[in-house]
Motif scaffolding. Structure first.
Motif, PDB file in Angstrom:
ATOM      1  N   GLY A   1       5.967   6.739  -6.594  1.00 29.19           N
ATOM      2  CA  GLY A   1       5.395   7.532  -5.205  1.00 29.19           C
ATOM      3  C   GLY A   1       6.517   5.724  -4.711  1.00 29.19           C
ATOM      4  N   LEU A   2       6.777   4.653  -5.296  1.00 27.79           N
ATOM      5  CA  LEU A   2       6.777   3.930  -4.791  1.00 27.79           C
ATOM      6  C   LEU A   2       8.915   4.147  -4.330  1.00 27.79           C
ATOM      7  CD1 LEU A   2       5.807   0.942  -6.410  1.00 27.79           C
ATOM      8  CD2 LEU A   2       5.138   1.299  -4.089  1.00 27.79           C
ATOM      9  N   ARG A   3       9.268   4.529  -4.727  1.00 28.46           N
ATOM     10  CA  ARG A   3      11.231   5.036  -4.949  1.00 28.46           C
ATOM     11  C   ARG A   3      11.006   5.714  -3.999  1.00 28.46           C
ATOM     12  NH1 ARG A   3      10.107   5.048 -10.918  1.00 28.46           N
ATOM     13  NH2 ARG A   3      11.503   3.484 -12.057  1.00 28.46           N
ATOM     14  N   THR A   4       9.876   6.848  -4.032  1.00 30.04           N
ATOM     15  CA  THR A   4      10.460   8.130  -2.983  1.00 30.04           C
ATOM     16  C   THR A   4      10.556   7.590  -1.742  1.00 30.04           C
ATOM     17  OG1 THR A   4       9.562   9.986  -3.974  1.00 30.04           O
ATOM     18  CG2 THR A   4       9.280  10.019  -1.715  1.00 30.04           C
ATOM     19  N   LEU A   5       9.091   6.412  -1.667  1.00 32.32           N
ATOM     20  CA  LEU A   5       8.886   5.688  -0.265  1.00 32.32           C
ATOM     21  C   LEU A   5       9.800   4.584   0.027  1.00 32.32           C
ATOM     22  CD1 LEU A   5       5.170   4.162  -0.490  1.00 32.32           C
ATOM     23  CD2 LEU A   5       6.777   5.812   1.682  1.00 32.32           C
ATOM     24  N   MET A   6      10.814   4.179  -1.016  1.00 27.92           N
ATOM     25  CA  MET A   6      11.130   2.925  -0.849  1.00 27.92           C
ATOM     26  C   MET A   6      12.777   3.155  -1.741  1.00 27.92           C
ATOM     27  SD  MET A   6       8.917  -0.188  -0.135  1.00 27.92           S
ATOM     28  CE  MET A   6       8.044   0.620  -2.196  1.00 27.92           C
TER      29      MET A   6
ATOM     30  N   ILE B   1      -4.204   3.956   5.734  1.00 28.38           N
ATOM     31  CA  ILE B   1      -3.522   2.609   6.267  1.00 28.38           C
ATOM     32  C   ILE B   1      -2.365   2.462   6.637  1.00 28.38           C
ATOM     33  CG2 ILE B   1      -4.249   0.215   5.666  1.00 28.38           C
ATOM     34  CD1 ILE B   1      -6.257   1.341   4.059  1.00 28.38           C
ATOM     35  N   ASN B   2      -1.597   2.999   5.596  1.00 23.17           N
ATOM     36  CA  ASN B   2      -0.124   2.884   5.969  1.00 23.17           C
ATOM     37  C   ASN B   2       0.186   3.181   5.137  1.00 23.17           C
ATOM     38  OD1 ASN B   2       1.380   0.747   3.645  1.00 23.17           O
ATOM     39  ND2 ASN B   2      -0.271  -1.010   4.560  1.00 23.17           N
ATOM     40  N   PRO B   3       1.899   3.731   4.558  1.00 21.92           N
ATOM     41  CA  PRO B   3       2.528   4.080   3.192  1.00 21.92           C
ATOM     42  C   PRO B   3       2.035   3.728   2.399  1.00 21.92           C
ATOM     43  CG  PRO B   3       3.765   4.659   5.360  1.00 21.92           C
ATOM     44  CD  PRO B   3       2.981   3.662   5.680  1.00 21.92           C
ATOM     45  N   VAL B   4       2.386   2.404   1.970  1.00 22.75           N
ATOM     46  CA  VAL B   4       2.332   2.030   1.112  1.00 22.75           C
ATOM     47  C   VAL B   4       1.205   1.528  -0.124  1.00 22.75           C
ATOM     48  CG1 VAL B   4       2.656  -0.223  -0.451  1.00 22.75           C
ATOM     49  CG2 VAL B   4       4.250   0.527   0.353  1.00 22.75           C
ATOM     50  N   VAL B   5       0.082   1.553   1.388  1.00 18.93           N
ATOM     51  CA  VAL B   5      -0.833   1.427   0.565  1.00 18.93           C
ATOM     52  C   VAL B   5      -1.993   2.457   0.666  1.00 18.93           C
ATOM     53  CG1 VAL B   5      -3.943   0.756   1.596  1.00 18.93           C
ATOM     54  CG2 VAL B   5      -2.003  -1.125   2.397  1.00 18.93           C
ATOM     55  N   ASP B   6      -1.659   2.965   1.126  1.00 19.77           N
ATOM     56  CA  ASP B   6      -2.083   4.655   1.041  1.00 19.77           C
ATOM     57  C   ASP B   6      -1.972   5.353  -0.769  1.00 19.77           C
ATOM     58  OD1 ASP B   6      -3.441   4.633   3.617  1.00 19.77           O
ATOM     59  OD2 ASP B   6      -2.010   6.534   4.016  1.00 19.77           O
ATOM     60  N   LEU B   7      -0.209   4.629  -1.200  1.00 23.92           N
ATOM     61  CA  LEU B   7      -0.256   5.329  -1.968  1.00 23.92           C
ATOM     62  C   LEU B   7      -1.227   4.809  -3.392  1.00 23.92           C
ATOM     63  CD1 LEU B   7       1.969   6.918  -3.751  1.00 23.92           C
ATOM     64  CD2 LEU B   7       3.440   4.662  -4.246  1.00 23.92           C
ATOM     65  N   TYR B   8      -1.406   3.554  -3.127  1.00 27.07           N
ATOM     66  CA  TYR B   8      -2.033   2.559  -4.002  1.00 27.07           C
ATOM     67  C   TYR B   8      -3.427   3.326  -4.856  1.00 27.07           C
ATOM     68  CZ  TYR B   8      -2.853  -1.510  -1.702  1.00 27.07           C
ATOM     69  OH  TYR B   8      -3.126  -2.638  -0.842  1.00 27.07           O
ATOM     70  N   ASN B   9      -3.733   3.802  -3.087  1.00 27.50           N
ATOM     71  CA  ASN B   9      -5.025   3.986  -3.203  1.00 27.50           C
ATOM     72  C   ASN B   9      -5.055   5.172  -4.027  1.00 27.50           C
ATOM     73  OD1 ASN B   9      -6.591   1.410  -2.021  1.00 27.50           O
ATOM     74  ND2 ASN B   9      -6.161   2.332   0.487  1.00 27.50           N
TER      75      ASN B   9
ATOM     76  N   ASP C   1       4.539  11.210   1.584  1.00 29.22           N
ATOM     77  CA  ASP C   1       4.074  12.387   1.014  1.00 29.22           C
ATOM     78  C   ASP C   1       2.378  12.579   2.239  1.00 29.22           C
ATOM     79  OD1 ASP C   1       2.800  14.605  -0.362  1.00 29.22           O
ATOM     80  OD2 ASP C   1       2.557  13.737  -2.037  1.00 29.22           O
ATOM     81  N   HIS C   2       2.614  12.974   2.859  1.00 32.50           N
ATOM     82  CA  HIS C   2       0.973  12.460   3.518  1.00 32.50           C
ATOM     83  C   HIS C   2       0.020  12.592   3.221  1.00 32.50           C
ATOM     84  CE1 HIS C   2       3.784  11.404   6.906  1.00 32.50           C
ATOM     85  NE2 HIS C   2       4.464  12.509   6.709  1.00 32.50           N
ATOM     86  N   ASP C   3       0.673  14.028   2.157  1.00 34.22           N
ATOM     87  CA  ASP C   3      -1.124  14.565   1.459  1.00 34.22           C
ATOM     88  C   ASP C   3      -1.423  13.433   0.321  1.00 34.22           C
ATOM     89  OD1 ASP C   3      -0.946  16.807   3.497  1.00 34.22           O
ATOM     90  OD2 ASP C   3       0.557  18.131   2.292  1.00 34.22           O
ATOM     91  N   ILE C   4      -0.714  12.737  -0.100  1.00 31.62           N
ATOM     92  CA  ILE C   4      -0.671  12.362  -1.146  1.00 31.62           C
ATOM     93  C   ILE C   4      -2.229  11.319  -1.068  1.00 31.62           C
ATOM     94  CG2 ILE C   4      -0.622   9.610  -0.743  1.00 31.62           C
ATOM     95  CD1 ILE C   4       0.893   9.978  -4.130  1.00 31.62           C
TER      96      ILE C   4
END
Length: 228
Positions: free
Chosen positions: A210-215, A96-104, A36-39
């Motif tokens: 979000g993690l399930r969507t990414l991975m 930063i990267n998809p995972v870090v962006d998600l938890y931020n 999700d590039h807008d998250i």
């Protein structure tokens, strides 16, 4: 599987209202997912519009806990306060990267410290404890790798090798940071009693979904962490 985190019983005297959720992820067999590039930008917009309503009370509780173990929250705030200050000042955050962006994004939207760690870089289990000052902490200063030590009495996350995060959740070490979306990961959402229970559940769901969507295809296990 990655070993379950534990909490030193002395933490209860510093933060009697502390509670947390541990999320262990095994993405070794995961497929490529969608980001999700807008998250992150959406979370920044939520913060600049004044949300969430409990942010000030919750972050004040974190500041009080920091003061109890001798830290200066105005100088070294908890991670959620640091992110929020940056967004309120600049209106945005660099990805930063998809995972870090998600938890931020979860941290910003729910005013909660959220940590993400490379579980494959751990030795033993995560342990929330109080430093004696001899523990090693690997970090970077002026672009160079350096070895620091926490202050005696400082609250730290650590494993059998050394400190993984100083001043509770203020600064993550380089050894266990997440670089990509593969392997095993560990996340922790940390709350005080001034954060509504429903908000902690929603933050947990946002991160796990979000993690399930990414991975897709990852094994994801969420567990409540309680004070001893």
């Amino acid at each position: 599987m990655f070993e379950f985190p534990t909490i030193d019983d002395r933490i209860a005297t510093i933060a009697p209202g502390f509670r947390a959720v541990s999320i262990i992820v095994d993405a070794t067999a995961a497929a490529e997912g969608n980001q999700d590039h807008d998250i992150l930008s959406d979370a920044c917009a939520f913060v600049t519009s004044g949300g969430p309503s409990w942010a000030d009370a919750h972050l004040a509780s974190w500041a009080e806990a920091y003061q109890r173990f001798g830290a200066k929250p105005n100088r070294t705030p908890c991670s959620a306060q640091a992110l929020r200050k940056r967004v309120l000042k600049d209106g945005r955050m660099q990805p930063i990267n998809p995972v870090v962006d998600l938890y931020n994004a979860v941290s910003l939207r729910y005013a909660i410290p959220v940590g993400g760690e490379n579980a494959d870089a751990y030795f033993g289990h995560p342990f929330l404890s109080i430093a004696d000052g001899s523990e090693d902490f690997e970090t970077v200063m002026n672009g160079e790798a350096v070895l620091e030590h926490p202050e005696p009495g400082e609250v730290i996350w650590r494993d059998d090798s050394g400190v993984t995060c100083r001043r509770w959740n203020w600064r993550q070490g380089t050894r266990t940071r997440i670089e990509d979306t593969g392997g095993r990961m560990w996340f922790v959402l940390e709350a005080m009693d001034t954060m509504p229970e429903h908000a902690l559940l929603e933050a947990t769901s946002m991160l796990a979904d979000g993690l399930r969507t990414l991975m897709p295809g990852s094994t994801i296990v969420s567990t409540r962490i309680a004070l001893p």
